[in-house]
Design a protein around this motif. Structure first.
Motif, mmCIF file in Angstrom:
data_model
loop_
_atom_site.group_PDB
_atom_site.id
_atom_site.type_symbol
_atom_site.label_atom_id
_atom_site.label_comp_id
_atom_site.label_asym_id
_atom_site.label_seq_id
_atom_site.Cartn_x
_atom_site.Cartn_y
_atom_site.Cartn_z
ATOM 1 N N ARG A 49 0.846 -1.188 0.000
ATOM 2 C CA ARG A 49 0.000 0.000 0.000
ATOM 3 C C ARG A 49 0.879 1.234 0.000
ATOM 4 N NH1 ARG A 49 -4.744 -0.186 4.441
ATOM 5 N NH2 ARG A 49 -4.675 2.010 3.843
ATOM 6 N N ARG A 50 0.276 2.368 -0.302
ATOM 7 C CA ARG A 50 1.057 3.606 -0.323
ATOM 8 C C ARG A 50 1.603 3.916 1.059
ATOM 9 N NH1 ARG A 50 -1.490 8.742 -3.245
ATOM 10 N NH2 ARG A 50 -1.303 7.201 -4.928
ATOM 11 N N GLU A 51 0.833 3.548 2.117
ATOM 12 C CA GLU A 51 1.279 3.863 3.480
ATOM 13 C C GLU A 51 2.349 2.908 3.994
ATOM 14 O OE1 GLU A 51 -1.890 3.436 2.647
ATOM 15 O OE2 GLU A 51 -3.156 5.049 3.444
ATOM 16 N N PHE B 44 8.711 -0.855 4.837
ATOM 17 C CA PHE B 44 8.446 0.568 4.558
ATOM 18 C C PHE B 44 7.166 1.017 5.255
ATOM 19 C CE2 PHE B 44 5.885 3.507 1.990
ATOM 20 C CZ PHE B 44 6.680 4.648 2.062
ATOM 21 N N ILE B 45 7.240 2.181 5.933
ATOM 22 C CA ILE B 45 6.080 2.864 6.506
ATOM 23 C C ILE B 45 6.224 4.348 6.187
ATOM 24 C CG2 ILE B 45 4.781 3.449 8.592
ATOM 25 C CD1 ILE B 45 5.729 0.923 9.869
ATOM 26 N N SER B 46 5.206 4.947 5.604
ATOM 27 C CA SER B 46 5.266 6.368 5.270
ATOM 28 C C SER B 46 5.250 7.204 6.545
ATOM 29 C CB SER B 46 4.094 6.757 4.376
ATOM 30 O OG SER B 46 2.885 6.717 5.090
ATOM 31 N N THR B 47 5.755 8.425 6.445
ATOM 32 C CA THR B 47 5.824 9.323 7.606
ATOM 33 C C THR B 47 4.436 9.639 8.147
ATOM 34 O OG1 THR B 47 7.846 10.304 6.708
ATOM 35 C CG2 THR B 47 6.691 11.526 8.448
ATOM 36 N N ASP B 48 3.492 9.950 7.249
ATOM 37 C CA ASP B 48 2.132 10.285 7.685
ATOM 38 C C ASP B 48 1.478 9.119 8.415
ATOM 39 O OD1 ASP B 48 2.420 12.749 6.582
ATOM 40 O OD2 ASP B 48 1.297 12.280 4.737
ATOM 41 N N LEU C 184 -0.113 6.114 13.452
ATOM 42 C CA LEU C 184 0.055 4.987 14.354
ATOM 43 C C LEU C 184 0.456 5.456 15.750
ATOM 44 C CD1 LEU C 184 1.967 2.420 12.078
ATOM 45 C CD2 LEU C 184 -0.437 2.315 12.774
ATOM 46 N N ASP C 185 1.348 6.450 15.815
ATOM 47 C CA ASP C 185 1.755 6.989 17.114
ATOM 48 C C ASP C 185 0.578 7.637 17.832
ATOM 49 O OD1 ASP C 185 4.302 6.125 16.531
ATOM 50 O OD2 ASP C 185 4.987 8.082 15.804
ATOM 51 N N GLN C 186 -0.270 8.321 17.066
ATOM 52 C CA GLN C 186 -1.443 8.953 17.664
ATOM 53 C C GLN C 186 -2.413 7.904 18.210
ATOM 54 O OE1 GLN C 186 -3.625 11.492 15.006
ATOM 55 N NE2 GLN C 186 -5.140 12.051 16.537
#
Length: 827
Positions: free
Chosen positions: A494-496, A533-537, A542-544
């Motif tokens: 996925r893009r994320e 891979f994990i996108s910054t957004d 996930l942190d939130q």
């Protein structure tokens, strides 16, 4: 104000359309479709029934009123009338003749060209069967609906006789039935008035056989008899007793015994109610008594139509093989009866079931020769192999019911099966899959990304238990044992993020003889998870979520997850249409136990997350048939998962609530935990406060976008099901439950924003106040091979609101109603 006006106008338009449709449907069906002199059977009832089974009595009636739905009236009759108006048998017959002529020409052309016509002939037969079905049973609408209930005195008289027969067969020998009818505007209101009279009971039981061995056998099983002194007389019980005696005989060597040898003589006097029943076992016409048979020899022929190439003797069984060799040592564990055993019909059937369950033979026929040796039989097994290689392909559209933010996408599955790969009846199977679906972006519901998934699985299954110790006795004593070893790989793009999973599994499966109990012991289930891979957004999101107590981030950390589990299901004829039935499932899992032996050093050195946990789940369902077309179904679902090392669970091991098979008033996996709810945050991630400085709760539809995992699950469901017409059913349901955690969530830093309210933890003094309740209506399209389901659930009690405000007014908020589309029943 303007918004409210628009809403009112829109609602008024919808209401007008609904009422118009209701009046149209209702006006299309009823007395206006009756011919001259005909009357409509509008209402029918059975009264004054005291001891007899009223539902069973109603089943004797051959003419019943059409089912009427509130406001809509007899919808089934409306559908039938719609189909009947366009039904023309002459036109169907013409179309059938034209089709036959067309196909015959094509087949003739193929034959002239020397090409195969088998496919055309198959298609022709299939289409002609459909024509025949249409001529015999009507078109689709006629088969779906029900004919208008035109009053027929002959059918009513026949129903009365059937009801009297039923009452006589159940001990009401002096029963009478009166029929009372009332006519209102060509509509008949009818009552069957039942006068049961006194009931007859069994006063004495006797047995006559003329064979002491036979008498001893039957008398020894009296505890299992369906006929008891003091019980009401019942013909059904007599039929059950006849079947029981036949099975008893056939399971004790009486190969030629049938029900035809059994008679029941019933005696009574006109002035008494009690009955005397004599069980009579007649002798065969060609010998003085019934013959008992033993197995003289057992021969297993696996060559089918092949030439015999080898004969092997193993455990007093002769194995004859052809081009395909099957290990006698393996087949031996599936044979329940042996040389020297008495003939036992149940053992024969169970042996046949076990052999067919291997998925190795096209058929398994068992022949008994009793002509060669008096009192003994030669048993011959005849089998033929299935194709060694089998390829299965599946192409379709993937509709994901587990999320409210996915869009259909294509998928392709390929399976290759290799049977008897090592000669021990093993099956090697290679599965591959690839699929694409649209997924809403994690930070937006208005746009979507494509989600590519592909992978494969290689499994090797053995039709026995593979153990490090001798296990022939264990295999013989266990029904349908199987060992499966598998290795799989899956990749998600996925893009994320991009995510990989490698899975290894060793499992044992078996059943009980009746086949209603199934067991699976997964000795080892190993998963290696890696996210390159994990996108910054997405990481920020996930942190939130982690700050709110949601552990979705664990699913994307490099992890090594191991577990051992045991799963058992007990199906007591679930969904039986005549008597209450049940389904029970329990599941136990221990995760990371192997780490207590091997240690965690290797995992820590490779920065792999590891988990140790215990998980337990109970699922109980009860089905109550109210009649042939109505039922009440209830379910209780309880689960506990405890990370006993003080850490979190693997994300896949959490419990979730909400969705088409759970609480249908919440979107999938979005209910809970407890009474916790998110607080509203501004663009900077800080809490939004009202004028008084209080934190502002976020109970908008967007607040339900992310899954809510829990460690404790409690669900209670009830559903009333009834038939509308044909294969169309409707249901009313109430769902209740929630998920909780063992510990409440709190910010790691006191200066951080507070994203989630307290209330996620389980407390005995308040959990019952946090039960979410939803109710709704649904439609089911039962095609026998597939049930397609539409449910609309509405939130009645929402634990996200403060105590005292959780019972919600109907249709108060937009997110109170949830639409569900699913395949199969919810439970």
């Amino acid at each position: 104000m303007k918004a409210y006006c628009k809403l009112f106008v829109k609602s008024a338009n919808l209401l007008f359309l609904f009422l118009f449709f209701t009046i149209l449907i209702s006006g299309c069906t009823g007395v206006r479709h009756l011919e001259d002199g005909e009357k409509l059977l509008y209402k029918q009832s059975i009264v004054d029934v005291e001891k007899a089974n009223k539902d069973a009595l109603s089943e004797q009636i051959t003419l019943t009123p059409n089912t009427r739905i509130p406001l809509l009236g007899p919808l089934g009759a409306a559908i039938y009338e719609l189909g009947e108006n366009s039904y023309d048998t002459a036109e169907i017959s013409r179309d059938r003749r034209k089709y036959i002529e067309k196909m015959d020409r094509k087949i003739e052309e193929r034959e002239k060209e020397g090409r195969s016509t088998s496919k055309l002939e198959t298609n022709k037969k299939r289409k002609l069967d459909r024509f025949q079905n249409k001529l015999r049973n009507g078109n689709f609408a006629m088969r779906t609906g029900t004919p208008l209930a035109v009053y027929d005195s002959v059918a009513i008289a026949n129903s009365k006789e059937r009801m009297l027969t039923y009452l006589n067969y159940n001990g009401f020998l002096k029963a009478e039935i009166d029929i009372e009818t009332e006519e209102k505007r060509r509509k008949i209101h009818q009552k069957f008035i039942v006068l049961e009279g006194p009931r007859s009971y069994i006063d004495s039981l006797t047995l006559r056989t003329g064979d002491s061995t036979l008498s001893s056998l039957i008398n020894a099983s009296n505890a299992e008899s369906f006929l008891k002194i003091g019980d009401p007389y019942s013909k059904d019980k007599i039929d059950q007793e006849r079947q029981r005696i036949e099975s008893l005989m056939k399971n004790n060597g009486y190969f030629n015994f049938t029900k035809g040898f059994i008679e029941f003589d019933v005696f009574f006097t006109p002035n008494q109610l009690d009955l005397w029943i004599a069980t009579v076992i007649n002798k065969p016409s060609d010998r003085p008594k019934h013959q008992i048979y033993k197995m003289d020899s057992v021969i297993f022929n696996s060559n089918g139509s092949d030439i015999q190439t080898d004969t092997t003797e193993y455990q007093n069984v002769t194995y004859v093989s052809g081009l395909n060799y099957y290990s006698p040592k393996v087949i031996d564990t599936r044979l329940i009866f042996r040389k020297g055993n008495l003939y036992n019909y149940t053992d024969v059937i169970n042996t046949q079931r076990q052999l067919l369950a291997i998925d190795m033979f096209r058929y398994v026929n068992i022949n008994f020769d009793t002509t060669l040796v008096p009192g003994k039989m030669i048993t011959n097994f005849y089998t033929a192999p299935l194709k060694k290689y089998q390829i299965t392909q599946e192409l379709g559209l993937n509709v994901n019911n587990n999320t409210n933010s996915s869009y259909p996408g294509p998928f392709y599955n390929l399976s290759l099966k290799d049977r008897n790969i090592f000669g021990g009846l093993e099956i090697l199977e290679l599965n591959g899959f690839v699929g694409i679906e649209g997924i809403a972006k994690s930070n937006s519901t208005e746009s979507s990304n494509s989600n590519l998934q592909y992978g494969g699985n290689l499994s090797l299954s053995f039709p026995r238990f593979i153990t490090p110790f001798p296990s022939r006795k264990l295999n013989l004593e266990t029904f349908n044992p199987r060992t499966t070893v598998s290795l799989g790989y899956s990749y998600t793009d996925r893009r994320e993020y991009k995510r990989e999973n490698i899975n290894g599994n060793l499992a044992y499966n078996w059943q009980n003889l009746k086949g209603n109990k199934n067991y699976t012991l997964t000795l080892s289930d190993v998963n290696l998870i890696y996210t390159p891979f994990i996108s910054t957004d997405f990481q920020e999101r996930l942190d939130q979520l982690e700050s709110q107590g949601n552990t979705l981030n664990l699913a994307f950390k490099p992890s090594f997850v191991t577990s051992t589990s045991f799963n058992a299901t007990l199906n007591n004829d679930y969904s039986n249409l005549t008597s209450p039935s049940s389904f029970f499932r329990y599941f136990v899992e221990a995760g990371g136990s192997i780490l207590n032996i091997t240690g965690k050093g290797l995992l820590l050195n490779n920065k792999l997350e590891n988990y140790q946990f215990l998980k337990f789940q109970l699922d109980y369902r009860r089905y109550y048939p109210l009649s042939r077309e109505r039922a009440l179904v209830v379910r209780g679902n309880l689960g506990v998962a405890d990370p006993y090392n003080g850490r979190d669970l693997p994300y896949e091991k959490y419990f979730f609530s909400g969705g088409s098979n759970s609480n249908r008033a919440w979107t999938p996996r979005r209910l809970g935990p407890g009474s916790a709810f998110p607080y509203l945050l501004d663009e900077n991630g800080d809490n939004v406060r009202d004028a008084e400085g209080n934190l502002v709760p976020d109970r908008s539809k967007d607040s339900y976008r992310f899954e809510q995992p829990g460690e404790i699950l409690l669900e209670l469901n009830a559903e009333y099901r009834a038939n509308i017409a044909g294969f169309v059913d409707w249901a009313f349901f109430v769902d209740a439950g929630n998920v909780w955690k063992f510990n409440d969530t709190a910010p790691k830093d006191p200066n951080d924003a507070i994203p989630l309210s307290p209330g996620a933890d389980f407390k005995f003094n308040r959990f019952y106040k946090e039960i979410a309740v939803g109710a709704g209506l649904g439609l089911r399209f039962d095609f026998s091979f597939l049930v397609f389901r539409f449910d609309v659930g509405h939130k009645i009690r929402d634990p996200r609101y403060p105590d005292g405000e959780r019972w919600r007014k109907l249709f108060q908020n937009k997110n109170q109603t949830v639409w569900n589309i699913a395949v199969g029943y919810a439970f």
